[in-house]
Design a protein around this motif. Structure first.
Motif, PDB file in Angstrom:
ATOM      1  N   PHE A 128      30.345 -26.638  -9.181  1.00 43.09           N
ATOM      2  CA  PHE A 128      30.564 -26.921  -7.766  1.00 43.09           C
ATOM      3  C   PHE A 128      30.179 -25.728  -6.891  1.00 43.09           C
ATOM      4  N   SER A 129      30.573 -24.553  -7.339  1.00 39.49           N
ATOM      5  CA  SER A 129      30.409 -23.370  -6.471  1.00 39.49           C
ATOM      6  C   SER A 129      28.951 -22.979  -6.257  1.00 39.49           C
ATOM      7  N   TRP A 130      28.083 -23.493  -7.049  1.00 40.84           N
ATOM      8  CA  TRP A 130      26.682 -23.142  -6.853  1.00 40.84           C
ATOM      9  C   TRP A 130      25.992 -24.029  -5.825  1.00 40.84           C
ATOM     10  N   ILE A 131      26.716 -24.914  -5.268  1.00 39.89           N
ATOM     11  CA  ILE A 131      26.085 -25.785  -4.259  1.00 39.89           C
ATOM     12  C   ILE A 131      26.010 -25.047  -2.922  1.00 39.89           C
ATOM     13  N   ASN A 132      24.810 -24.950  -2.416  1.00 38.21           N
ATOM     14  CA  ASN A 132      24.580 -24.242  -1.156  1.00 38.21           C
ATOM     15  C   ASN A 132      24.906 -25.109   0.042  1.00 38.21           C
ATOM     16  N   HIS A 133      24.919 -24.437   1.167  1.00 33.78           N
ATOM     17  CA  HIS A 133      25.201 -25.110   2.432  1.00 33.78           C
ATOM     18  C   HIS A 133      23.920 -25.602   3.105  1.00 33.78           C
ATOM     19  N   ASP A 187      21.426 -21.574  -9.842  1.00 29.65           N
ATOM     20  CA  ASP A 187      21.327 -20.192 -10.262  1.00 29.65           C
ATOM     21  C   ASP A 187      21.156 -19.265  -9.070  1.00 29.65           C
ATOM     22  N   GLY A 188      21.668 -19.668  -8.004  1.00 32.56           N
ATOM     23  CA  GLY A 188      21.521 -18.848  -6.820  1.00 32.56           C
ATOM     24  C   GLY A 188      20.544 -19.487  -5.859  1.00 32.56           C
ATOM     25  N   ASP A 189      19.705 -20.305  -6.389  1.00 28.60           N
ATOM     26  CA  ASP A 189      18.805 -21.027  -5.502  1.00 28.60           C
ATOM     27  C   ASP A 189      19.353 -22.407  -5.208  1.00 28.60           C
ATOM     28  N   ILE A 193      22.569 -16.430   7.165  1.00 28.31           N
ATOM     29  CA  ILE A 193      21.914 -17.178   8.242  1.00 28.31           C
ATOM     30  C   ILE A 193      21.299 -18.414   7.619  1.00 28.31           C
ATOM     31  N   CYS A 194      21.631 -19.537   8.164  1.00 33.25           N
ATOM     32  CA  CYS A 194      21.153 -20.787   7.572  1.00 33.25           C
ATOM     33  C   CYS A 194      19.725 -21.071   8.030  1.00 33.25           C
ATOM     34  N   ASN A 195      18.902 -21.408   7.067  1.00 32.03           N
ATOM     35  CA  ASN A 195      17.512 -21.741   7.400  1.00 32.03           C
ATOM     36  C   ASN A 195      17.194 -23.190   7.043  1.00 32.03           C
ATOM     37  N   LEU A 244      29.900 -16.783 -10.784  1.00 33.85           N
ATOM     38  CA  LEU A 244      30.009 -17.089  -9.349  1.00 33.85           C
ATOM     39  C   LEU A 244      29.447 -15.942  -8.515  1.00 33.85           C
ATOM     40  N   LEU A 245      28.705 -16.317  -7.503  1.00 31.95           N
ATOM     41  CA  LEU A 245      28.153 -15.315  -6.599  1.00 31.95           C
ATOM     42  C   LEU A 245      29.290 -14.558  -5.934  1.00 31.95           C
ATOM     43  N   THR A 246      29.136 -13.244  -5.808  1.00 29.45           N
ATOM     44  CA  THR A 246      30.205 -12.462  -5.169  1.00 29.45           C
ATOM     45  C   THR A 246      29.829 -12.011  -3.759  1.00 29.45           C
ATOM     46  N   ASN A 247      28.554 -11.922  -3.485  1.00 26.63           N
ATOM     47  CA  ASN A 247      28.113 -11.335  -2.203  1.00 26.63           C
ATOM     48  C   ASN A 247      28.671  -9.922  -2.067  1.00 26.63           C
ATOM     49  N   HIS A 248      28.910  -9.276  -3.203  1.00 24.57           N
ATOM     50  CA  HIS A 248      29.557  -7.962  -3.208  1.00 24.57           C
ATOM     51  C   HIS A 248      28.840  -6.965  -2.307  1.00 24.57           C
ATOM     52  N   HIS A 249      27.511  -6.905  -2.466  1.00 17.98           N
ATOM     53  CA  HIS A 249      26.762  -5.907  -1.697  1.00 17.98           C
ATOM     54  C   HIS A 249      26.893  -6.159  -0.197  1.00 17.98           C
ATOM     55  N   ARG A 250      26.848  -7.425   0.175  1.00 23.01           N
ATOM     56  CA  ARG A 250      26.933  -7.744   1.609  1.00 23.01           C
ATOM     57  C   ARG A 250      28.306  -7.441   2.166  1.00 23.01           C
ATOM     58  N   LEU A 251      29.311  -7.878   1.430  1.00 23.59           N
ATOM     59  CA  LEU A 251      30.668  -7.701   1.928  1.00 23.59           C
ATOM     60  C   LEU A 251      31.055  -6.232   1.959  1.00 23.59           C
ATOM     61  N   THR A 278      33.683 -15.783  -1.273  1.00 17.85           N
ATOM     62  CA  THR A 278      32.406 -16.493  -1.207  1.00 17.85           C
ATOM     63  C   THR A 278      32.514 -17.951  -1.641  1.00 17.85           C
ATOM     64  N   ASN A 279      33.405 -18.213  -2.566  1.00 17.68           N
ATOM     65  CA  ASN A 279      33.383 -19.546  -3.200  1.00 17.68           C
ATOM     66  C   ASN A 279      34.599 -20.430  -2.966  1.00 17.68           C
ATOM     67  N   ALA A 280      35.666 -19.840  -2.424  1.00 14.20           N
ATOM     68  CA  ALA A 280      36.883 -20.656  -2.307  1.00 14.20           C
ATOM     69  C   ALA A 280      36.698 -21.785  -1.301  1.00 14.20           C
ATOM     70  N   SER A 317      37.179 -28.574   3.085  1.00 11.90           N
ATOM     71  CA  SER A 317      36.003 -27.908   3.586  1.00 11.90           C
ATOM     72  C   SER A 317      35.894 -26.584   2.876  1.00 11.90           C
ATOM     73  N   PHE A 318      34.699 -26.047   2.896  1.00 15.80           N
ATOM     74  CA  PHE A 318      34.601 -24.686   2.434  1.00 15.80           C
ATOM     75  C   PHE A 318      35.451 -23.872   3.369  1.00 15.80           C
ATOM     76  N   ARG A 319      35.702 -22.656   3.019  1.00 11.73           N
ATOM     77  CA  ARG A 319      36.688 -21.879   3.758  1.00 11.73           C
ATOM     78  C   ARG A 319      36.482 -22.001   5.258  1.00 11.73           C
TER      79      ARG A 319
HETATM   80  C1  LIG Z   1      29.524 -21.192  -2.702  1.00 11.80           C
HETATM   81  S1  LIG Z   1      28.227 -20.063  -2.797  1.00 11.80           S
HETATM   82  C2  LIG Z   1      26.844 -21.077  -3.057  1.00 11.80           C
HETATM   83  C3  LIG Z   1      26.062 -20.774  -4.295  1.00 11.80           C
HETATM   84  C4  LIG Z   1      25.351 -19.456  -4.269  1.00 11.80           C
HETATM   85  N1  LIG Z   1      24.098 -19.548  -3.578  1.00 11.80           N
HETATM   86  C5  LIG Z   1      25.113 -18.965  -5.677  1.00 11.80           C
HETATM   87  O1  LIG Z   1      24.031 -18.484  -5.967  1.00 11.80           O
HETATM   88  O2  LIG Z   1      26.039 -19.025  -6.495  1.00 11.80           O
HETATM   89  C6  LIG Z   1      28.163 -19.609  -1.146  1.00 11.80           C
HETATM   90  C7  LIG Z   1      27.237 -18.484  -0.855  1.00 11.80           C
HETATM   91  O3  LIG Z   1      25.897 -18.874  -1.133  1.00 11.80           O
HETATM   92  C8  LIG Z   1      25.041 -18.379  -0.133  1.00 11.80           C
HETATM   93  N2  LIG Z   1      24.510 -19.517   0.583  1.00 11.80           N
HETATM   94  C9  LIG Z   1      24.985 -20.773   0.564  1.00 11.80           C
HETATM   95  N3  LIG Z   1      24.229 -21.583   1.311  1.00 11.80           N
HETATM   96  C10 LIG Z   1      23.269 -20.824   1.832  1.00 11.80           C
HETATM   97  C11 LIG Z   1      22.179 -21.075   2.714  1.00 11.80           C
HETATM   98  N4  LIG Z   1      21.953 -22.287   3.201  1.00 11.80           N
HETATM   99  N5  LIG Z   1      21.390 -20.030   3.053  1.00 11.80           N
HETATM  100  C12 LIG Z   1      21.616 -18.798   2.559  1.00 11.80           C
HETATM  101  N6  LIG Z   1      22.610 -18.490   1.730  1.00 11.80           N
HETATM  102  C13 LIG Z   1      23.437 -19.487   1.368  1.00 11.80           C
HETATM  103  C14 LIG Z   1      25.881 -17.510   0.784  1.00 11.80           C
HETATM  104  O4  LIG Z   1      25.817 -16.206   0.323  1.00 11.80           O
HETATM  105  C15 LIG Z   1      27.255 -18.073   0.586  1.00 11.80           C
HETATM  106  O5  LIG Z   1      28.245 -17.137   0.871  1.00 11.80           O
END
Ligand SMILES: C[S@@+](CC[C@H](N)C(=O)[O-])C[C@H]1O[C@@H](n2cnc3c(N)ncnc32)[C@H](O)[C@@H]1O
Length: 765
Positions: A386-391, A227-229, A483-485, A317-324, A364-366, A140-142
């Motif tokens: 793999f790490s670019w796959i969103n939830h 690419d983040g989306d 927040i998941c939408n 890889l996304l860091t979420n630096h600003h948020r964290l 963010t990615n482990a 699972s993701f973390r």
């Molecule tokens: C493993 S990364 C996924 C890829 C990331 N979106 C990127 O651009 O590289 C996990 C991070 O992506 C973002 N993320 C993943 N799924 C999301 C979702 N459903 N809604 C909003 N942010 C999401 C969150 O910041 C999360 O910590």
């Protein structure tokens, strides 16, 4: 063999009434519109709907509906290679020479052995498979199931520290109960009976006959990138399976001292010792893995790649630096960890932006890698593929890890299948062992579980999906700060699955007549009682018998001040209650095994009944949300195994009689072996399982368990009327019925596992 006779019992007097959910019964109330098995005429006490008040359309054309992968996954469906293309952003990055693909994948940190306390195992049942053979892991993701370095045996620590960089994981083998509950006491004598050993034959490799679906590295490198989306699917594909690991390891972070092989041991010993001094996170035990992963990340990414878009991204890889960093509960810890890493690496840079970004990137990615039994092995950070796959809470894909070579013709030895920690210089060892198939850590495979249209985003789940919206959201926020939408979260009115995951039953009146406030208060009390009992059980504060008494008390009698309300069987707390009860009864069975064989049998029988009930509930949940198939496969597997275990106990109970072990359902077996249409297979197997668990067998299994006796069968939650006489099995050989039921459960689990993970995901024998 003497047939087991069912003693006539008094019917439980609780006068439960239907419907159990506040949904008006309608013409559909006794049929399911399951995408999997609409033809099974099992009665459920509510009508399946898209959402409250909106029944699902029963369409004769549903068999060809594009939304159900089951319908399309037939031997006659076109077998084409599916692949994911790079999004334009990455094409340009590649052209620029900023090759993000150079990121080693995965950056693996195996911290084992892990402390498997019971509570950790209960949290997330979604990604646990108990199948034997193969080298697959499910993860699972973390999650909050982290490793615990303090639990590493001294001996093992020594071994790890002195093994010169190629560190074999040594797992502390603790007994596992149902779904991995750890019960050393109970299972010292008896390790998992038949875990996975009884997965029945089903799949010869269908893909190899009718065209491969899994895209092999080297055959097609057009992997999916985001690419983040998020990652999108470039073709209208069903079951596109993408092998996304095995990227060559070329980068190195030039400013960092790369430990030579002779200094490796010393290097990691220092790191290890230092880790114990920093206290970056609330749970300091989680820190070591994160920092080690960050170190490996820093060590393996070229400085130019890493610096390209700092601190927002680290090596892509996304860091979420600003948020964290804006969150003090993280930022203090991240800064301390970054300083520690900087000191370990003897960096002469003034700032620690790189280190911070690496740590944030790990957070963010482990992903947590688990073995076949759901035991956490450690964490891994994979490349961007793999790490670019969103939830999503209603994901269209899932993933698994492969430790051993997937297409090896010879079975690797146990030693070979052990996950290993390797360093850069050790990769040749891995390559030669696995002929280049696995270079570093386990491979991850993403597989679609729903039809995915062209351009549609590919999503996986980071959390346990069998939770209602509020809990999922808080889970995601506390772990990832987002927040998941997704469609499931944003559905208004709530998605039907979320509605039933919080389902409540009113016994004597219509649920709608119970005031909302009263209902919420009562449910709150019931769930607190159950959670308390589970927590006490998990922390060894109460014995399994007391745990069963407490939990069953609330499930069956409710709470005193509002005795008419009950949790619906699909209530998320009820699911946890069943998991706990199945485990507790199993433990009680093991505890009695030496002194009282008869009692051991009885306990095993009720434990099996709970596991079967759980499988039945999961069947209904899958009907409403296909991504629950991952959990359902797990539940059906465990039910099959528990029943098989029960069947074996007939021997101990009675020494008389010869047993024919070759109990199989030829019809189902032939269907599966002949590669029948998958929907037909599901229907047939479920139909047989429903028949197997007909009232006679269900009555036998639930004898002495007033709560489960309320329900007509494991899959039919209609409540038995007070006048309903217990059906007595006459000449039925209960053992044969149990074996048959077990056979069907395992076969059904097999199909679900095939669906989620592909036919090569688990070996069957
Ligand atoms: C493993 S990364 C996924 C890829 C990331 N979106 C990127 O651009 O590289 C996990 C991070 O992506 C973002 N993320 C993943 N799924 C999301 C979702 N459903 N809604 C909003 N942010 C999401 C969150 O910041 C999360 O910590």
């Amino acid at each position: 063999m003497a047939a087991e006779k069912e003693p006539e019992q008094e019917e439980n007097s609780a006068a439960m009434k239907l419907p159990v959910l506040p949904i008006k019964p309608n013409s559909h109330s006794h049929s399911m519109s399951s995408p999997i098995h609409s033809s099974i005429a099992a009665s459920v006490p509510f009508s399946w709907e898209e959402e409250p008040g909106k029944p699902k359309q029963h369409s004769s054309s549903s068999s060809s509906s594009s939304s159900s992968p089951l319908t399309s996954y037939s031997s006659s469906s076109p077998q084409t290679h599916k692949s994911l293309e790079l999004p334009p952003r990455l094409h340009s990055l590649e052209k620029d020479g900023r090759s993000l693909t150079k990121l080693n994948s995965p950056i693996t940190v195996f911290d084992g052995p892990y402390s498997m306390t019971r509570s950790r195992r209960l949290d997330s049942p979604s990604f646990r498979m108990m199948v034997k053979g193969g080298g697959d892991c499910y993860g699972s993701f973390r999650s909050d199931m982290y490793g615990d370095l303090d639990d590493v045996d001294e001996e093992t620590k020594q071994e790890n520290m002195s093994s010169g960089g190629s560190l074999a994981l040594v797992k502390k083998r603790r007994g596992l109960g149902f779904f991995g509950f750890s019960r050393r006491r109970a299972l010292k004598r008896k390790t998992e009976f038949g875990r996975g050993s009884y997965v029945f034959p089903s799949s010869v490799d269908r893909e190899s006959e009718s065209g491969k679906k899994e895209v092999e590295e080297g055959e097609d490198n057009r992997f999916g990138y985001g690419d983040g989306d998020g990652i999108t699917c470039s073709q209208s594909s069903r079951f596109c399976e993408v092998n996304i690991a095995n990227i060559s390891r070329t980068g190195s972070f030039s400013t960092l001292p790369t430990p030579s092989s002779s200094s490796k041991s010393h290097f990691w010993t220092n790191v290890y010792a230092g880790l114990k001094q920093v206290v970056p996170w609330k749970n300091k035990k989680t820190t070591a893995s994160d920092i080690r992963a960050a170190l490996r990340l820093l060590n393996s990414i070229s400085s130019s790649s890493a610096a390209a878009s700092l601190p927002h991204r680290f090596g892509g890889l996304l860091t979420n630096h600003h948020r964290l960093m804006a969150d003090s509960s993280f930022s203090v810890a991240i800064r301390r960890a970054a300083s520690f890493i900087s000191a370990v690496l003897r960096s002469d840079r003034k700032d620690t932006v790189l280190e911070e970004a690496a740590i944030c990137s790990v957070l963010t990615n482990a992903v947590e890698v688990q073995d076949r039994a759901g035991v956490a092995l450690g964490i891994a950070v994979y490349g961007s593929r793999f790490s670019w796959i969103n939830h999503s809470c209603s994901p269209n894909a899932c993933y698994r890890f492969v430790i051993s070579p997937p297409h090896s013709t010879t079975t690797p030895s146990f030693q070979e299948t052990l996950p290993r920690i390797t360093t850069n210089t050790d990769k040749e060892h891995f390559s030669s062992n696995y002929e280049g198939t696995v270079r570093y850590g386990p491979k991850v495979i993403v597989r679609s579980i729903k039809g995915i249209k062209s351009g549609e985003e590919i999503t996986v789940s980071y959390i346990d999906l069998l939770q209602p919206t509020g809990l999922r959201q808080s889970d995601l926020w506390s772990k990832y700060r987002f927040i998941c939408n997704c469609g499931r979260c944003d559905a208004s009115p709530p998605a039907y699955v979320d509605y039933i995951l919080e389902g409540v039953v009113a016994l004597e009146h219509d649920i709608t007549t119970v005031g909302h406030h009263d209902r919420a208060a009562t449910v709150g009390k019931m769930t607190n009682h159950i959670k308390e009992a589970i927590d006490d059980f998990l922390s060894d504060d109460i014995d399994p018998a007391t745990c069963c008494e407490k939990i069953e008390g609330v499930l069956h009698h409710g709470i005193l001040d509002s005795s008419s309300l009950r949790l619906h069987p699909s209530h998320h707390v009820a699911l946890h209650a069943y998991i706990t009860l199945a485990s507790a009864y199993r433990i009680r069975s093991f505890d009695s095994e030496t002194d009282d064989v008869g009692r051991a049998f009885e306990m095993s029988r009720i434990g099996a009944a709970y596991s079967l009930f759980l499988a039945g509930v999961s069947h209904h949940l899958v009907s409403a949300e296909l991504s629950f198939a991952i959990s359902a496969a797990n539940f059906w597997t465990r039910a099959g195994e528990c029943l098989l275990e029960l069947a074996s106990k007939f021997f101990m109970k009675s020494s008389s009689g010869e047993y024919d072990d070759d109990v199989k359902c030829r019809k189902c077996l032939m269907l599966v072996e002949n590669h029948g249409e998958i929907k037909e297979n599901f229907n047939q197997i479920l139909k047989c399982a429903v028949t197997d668990s007909s009232q006679a067998t269900w009555s036998f299994l639930t004898r002495g368990c007033p709560y489960l006796q309320n329900f007509k069968s494991s899959i039919d939650f209609s409540l038995k009327g007070t006048n309903c006489k217990r059906e007595e099995s006459k000449s039925v050989d209960q053992r044969v019925s149990i074996l048959l039921l077990s056979f069907h459960c395992l076969l059904y689990a097999d199909l679900l596992t095939d669906l989620c993970y592909g036919r090569k995901s688990h070996s069957v024998s």
